[in-house]
Design a protein around this motif. Structure first.
Motif, PDB file in Angstrom:
ATOM      1  N   CYS A 140       0.934  -1.163   0.023  1.00 47.87           N
ATOM      2  CA  CYS A 140      -0.001   0.033  -0.016  1.00 47.87           C
ATOM      3  C   CYS A 140       0.981   1.202   0.020  1.00 47.87           C
ATOM      4  CB  CYS A 140      -0.873   0.186   1.232  1.00 47.87           C
ATOM      5  SG  CYS A 140      -2.217  -1.353   1.089  1.00 47.87           S
ATOM      6  N   THR A 141       2.167   1.301   0.528  1.00 47.43           N
ATOM      7  CA  THR A 141       2.694   2.566   0.581  1.00 47.43           C
ATOM      8  C   THR A 141       3.991   2.391  -0.282  1.00 47.43           C
ATOM      9  OG1 THR A 141       2.236   2.704   2.903  1.00 47.43           O
ATOM     10  CG2 THR A 141       3.944   4.085   2.258  1.00 47.43           C
ATOM     11  N   TRP A 142       5.174   1.436  -0.049  1.00 45.91           N
ATOM     12  CA  TRP A 142       6.092   1.150  -0.703  1.00 45.91           C
ATOM     13  C   TRP A 142       6.068   1.031  -2.205  1.00 45.91           C
ATOM     14  CZ3 TRP A 142      10.753   3.149  -0.075  1.00 45.91           C
ATOM     15  CH2 TRP A 142      12.037   2.101  -0.667  1.00 45.91           C
ATOM     16  N   LYS A 143       5.300   0.247  -2.655  1.00 43.10           N
ATOM     17  CA  LYS A 143       5.224  -0.246  -4.242  1.00 43.10           C
ATOM     18  C   LYS A 143       4.825   0.924  -5.024  1.00 43.10           C
ATOM     19  CE  LYS A 143       7.233  -4.150  -4.764  1.00 43.10           C
ATOM     20  NZ  LYS A 143       6.954  -5.338  -5.671  1.00 43.10           N
ATOM     21  N   PRO A 144       3.566   1.529  -4.433  1.00 37.45           N
ATOM     22  CA  PRO A 144       3.137   2.778  -5.141  1.00 37.45           C
ATOM     23  C   PRO A 144       3.958   3.862  -5.130  1.00 37.45           C
ATOM     24  CG  PRO A 144       1.496   1.856  -3.801  1.00 37.45           C
ATOM     25  CD  PRO A 144       2.572   1.264  -3.356  1.00 37.45           C
ATOM     26  N   ALA A 145       4.767   3.991  -4.270  1.00 37.10           N
ATOM     27  CA  ALA A 145       5.822   5.237  -4.135  1.00 37.10           C
ATOM     28  C   ALA A 145       6.894   4.845  -5.268  1.00 37.10           C
ATOM     29  CB  ALA A 145       6.696   5.155  -2.762  1.00 37.10           C
ATOM     30  N   LEU A 146       7.482   3.508  -5.552  1.00 36.13           N
ATOM     31  CA  LEU A 146       8.089   3.107  -6.383  1.00 36.13           C
ATOM     32  C   LEU A 146       7.748   3.344  -7.959  1.00 36.13           C
ATOM     33  CD1 LEU A 146       9.867   0.060  -5.064  1.00 36.13           C
ATOM     34  CD2 LEU A 146      10.896   2.151  -4.949  1.00 36.13           C
ATOM     35  N   ALA A 147       6.313   3.006  -7.773  1.00 35.67           N
ATOM     36  CA  ALA A 147       5.736   3.284  -9.175  1.00 35.67           C
ATOM     37  C   ALA A 147       5.633   4.619  -9.658  1.00 35.67           C
ATOM     38  CB  ALA A 147       4.289   2.789  -9.229  1.00 35.67           C
ATOM     39  N   GLU A 148       5.280   5.529  -8.667  1.00 38.68           N
ATOM     40  CA  GLU A 148       5.394   6.901  -8.843  1.00 38.68           C
ATOM     41  C   GLU A 148       6.672   7.557  -9.120  1.00 38.68           C
ATOM     42  OE1 GLU A 148       3.331  10.507  -8.829  1.00 38.68           O
ATOM     43  OE2 GLU A 148       2.500   8.761  -8.738  1.00 38.68           O
ATOM     44  N   ALA A 149       7.572   7.035  -8.687  1.00 42.59           N
ATOM     45  CA  ALA A 149       8.875   7.683  -9.072  1.00 42.59           C
ATOM     46  C   ALA A 149       9.483   6.849 -10.203  1.00 42.59           C
ATOM     47  CB  ALA A 149      10.133   7.203  -7.912  1.00 42.59           C
ATOM     48  N   GLY A 150       8.679   5.889 -11.042  1.00 41.05           N
ATOM     49  CA  GLY A 150       9.243   5.384 -12.165  1.00 41.05           C
ATOM     50  C   GLY A 150      10.183   4.174 -12.179  1.00 41.05           C
ATOM     51  N   ILE A 151      10.326   3.818 -10.843  1.00 42.18           N
ATOM     52  CA  ILE A 151      11.295   2.484 -10.536  1.00 42.18           C
ATOM     53  C   ILE A 151      10.765   1.317 -11.244  1.00 42.18           C
ATOM     54  CG2 ILE A 151      12.624   1.171  -8.819  1.00 42.18           C
ATOM     55  CD1 ILE A 151      12.873   4.118  -7.439  1.00 42.18           C
TER      56      ILE A 151
END
Length: 124
Positions: free
Chosen positions: A18-29
């Protein structure tokens, strides 16, 4: 009332999803989650995965001077050698405190005696 030692622990799978993977996706990682994917289905991110934060935390704590014995206990490792085995590669400055201390004790004498074979000298 029953309390556990981990009553304030973060549920790692939920935080990762809910937090880490969405942040990675938002950063384009990692790519965004597919429309038809389940809530927990994300692309793998081994090099940038959540677990790497644990290694970074441990390395920072060791670099800050925290006892490896204490850190091993915090991380739930079976022994301090396990902790060092995982964290040593994240510690590029390891040894610099000791070298600085010895340099201070030796002063200019140490500079005169240091040769090209010192571990930090450029090999050319």
């Amino acid at each position: 009332m029953l309390t556990t030692r981990f009553s304030n622990a973060i549920a790692v799978n939920r935080w990762n999803t809910c937090t880490w993977k969405p942040a990675l996706a938002e950063a384009g990682i990692v790519p965004p989650r597919a429309r038809d994917a389940k809530r927990w289905q994300w692309e793998a991110a081994p090099g940038d995965g959540f677990h790497v934060l644990r290694h970074i935390y441990a390395s920072i704590m060791l670099e800050a001077g925290e006892s490896v014995v204490t850190l091993a206990r915090w991380l739930g490792h079976s022994s301090p050698s396990v902790t060092l085995g995982y964290c040593a590669r994240f510690m590029p400055e390891a040894g610099s405190k000791g070298r600085t201390m010895i340099d201070g004790l030796l002063g200019e004498q140490g500079d005169q005696c240091a040769g090209r074979n010192s571990p930090d000298s450029p090999q050319g």
